[in-house]
Design an enzyme around this catalytic site. Structure first.
Site, PDB file in Angstrom:
ATOM      1  N   CYS A  70       0.832  -1.200   0.000  1.00 57.42           N
ATOM      2  CA  CYS A  70       0.000   0.000   0.000  1.00 57.42           C
ATOM      3  C   CYS A  70       0.871   1.257   0.000  1.00 57.42           C
ATOM      4  O   CYS A  70       1.428   1.632   1.039  1.00 57.42           O
ATOM      5  CB  CYS A  70      -0.917  -0.013   1.231  1.00 57.42           C
ATOM      6  N   CYS A 112      -0.516   4.138   2.194  1.00 59.79           N
ATOM      7  CA  CYS A 112      -0.278   3.983   3.633  1.00 59.79           C
ATOM      8  C   CYS A 112       1.191   4.235   3.980  1.00 59.79           C
ATOM      9  O   CYS A 112       1.502   4.882   4.967  1.00 59.79           O
ATOM     10  CB  CYS A 112      -0.605   2.563   4.104  1.00 59.79           C
ATOM     11  N   ASP A 113       2.106   3.703   3.174  1.00 60.25           N
ATOM     12  CA  ASP A 113       3.513   3.667   3.591  1.00 60.25           C
ATOM     13  C   ASP A 113       4.435   4.595   2.808  1.00 60.25           C
ATOM     14  O   ASP A 113       5.581   4.801   3.224  1.00 60.25           O
ATOM     15  CB  ASP A 113       4.037   2.221   3.478  1.00 60.25           C
TER      16      ASP A 113
END
Ligand code: NAP
Length: 304
Positions: free
Chosen positions: A131, A134-135
């Protein structure tokens, strides 16, 4: 007993929920995580009609959830662990006990595919990610690799240019699978370098990712690419655990449906990414969800 239980609150499930609530079916939606599904992992959605300037994945799913709830959809946070298919009644075992429903819509979606190579499990969450939204921000001014050549890989590689200093897009062939528009953007982006005809063999590192060992599939040549992050986008596998061996699935495990989203079991419908189909998009999931709810309504009427 419910008329309809919808499993999964992504675009397909929420659309089915909206239509079912407006049809005044006694409907319950079950979702093990937050409503929104995989779109929540997408930073920016550009090809969902009606939003000419694009919309964030989070905002789009928040709007879909609110619209369904406005018409009375009841969304419960619970995980379904078993589905027993009986005649004219389905029983679901959940975290909160057994539930019964006359009809079911499966909208459980799909999960990112793993590479299945050495180092991947050990370093997941320590530099290996599925992701970028997200990261990605953890990789400011660092070098990362993105594995895959489809829409997701190219779109996420483009997103990562906001943070990383360099993105190596590692693809196993000499042509990308992604939509032409995304390819054009990748060619124009100086930070993206494509490594063709190559597959990762090992993700190297202990406390964090230090690099990946690659193999060129044409020449057999092996090389090491020093990177601090590895983003894997090589497709999806269906979340079919509840129905494996119960419903007809294709060779990759996606649930086979009719045009009306009926599965091989009467009273069970499927919609969205879990189904066997050509194109997995938010727009196609939404269409599936509407059709599944309408077909379920007709089925429920036939029981009267
Ligand atoms: P995908 O289209 O299945 O592409 C997967 C990519 O990973 C392919 O390039 C494939 O290579 C490669 N790959 C597969 N297994 C591999 C392995 N073991 N090792 C190395 N590479 C591997 O998956 P996706 O990109 O996640 O897209 C899934 C669906 O969502 C598609 O229908 C896509 O159009 C849609 N999507 C759309 C958008 C958008 O419209 N903006 C965004 C994201 C996703 P090959 O090319 O050689 O097969």
């Amino acid at each position: 007993m419910e008329d309809l239980i919808i499993i999964g609150a992504g675009p397909a499930g929420l659309t089915a929920g909206l239509y079912a609530a407006r049809a005044r079916l006694k409907t319950l939606m079950l979702e093990k995580l937050s409503p929104g599904g995989q779109v929540l992992m997408t930073d920016w959605v550009e090809n969902y009609p009606g939003f000419p300037d694009g919309i964030s994945g989070f905002e789009l799913m928040d709007k879909m959830r609110r619209q369904a709830e406005k018409f009375g959809l009841d969304i419960k946070s619970t995980e379904v662990s078993r589905l027993d298919v009986l005649k004219e009644k389905q029983i679901l075992a959940t975290d909160n006990g057994n539930l019964e429903s006359k009809a079911i819509i499966l909208a459980c979606g799909a999960t990112p595919q793993r590479l299945g190579i050495e180092g991947e499990s050990l370093l997941t969450g320590k530099g290996v990610s599925y992701c970028a939204t997200c990261d990605g921000p953890f990789y400011r001014e660092q070098e990362v690799a993105v594995i895959g050549g489809g829409d997701t890989a190219v779109e996420e590689a483009l997103f990562l240019t906001k943070f990383a200093s360099k993105i190596y897009l590692v693809h196993r062939r000499d042509k990308l699978r992604a939509t032409k528009l995304l390819q054009e953007r990748a060619w124009e982006e100086e930070k993206i370098e494509i490594i063709w005809d190559s597959i990762p063999k090992t993700i190297v590192g202990e406390a964090g990712v230090e690099g990946i060992d690659l193999k060129n599939v044409k020449t057999g040549e092996e090389s090491h690419l020093p990177v601090q992050g590895v983003f894997v986008f090589i497709g999806y596998r269906p979340n079919n655990e509840l129905v494996k061996g119960v419903l007809e699935c294709d060779e990759r495990g996606f649930v086979v449906t009719s045009n009306n989203m009926e599965t091989s079991e009467t009273g069970i419908f499927a919609a969205g990414d879990i189904t066997s189909k050509l194109l997995r998009q938010i727009s196609t999931a939404v269409g599936d969800g509407a059709t599944a709810a309408f077909a379920a309504e007709r089925y429920l009427e036939s029981l009267k």
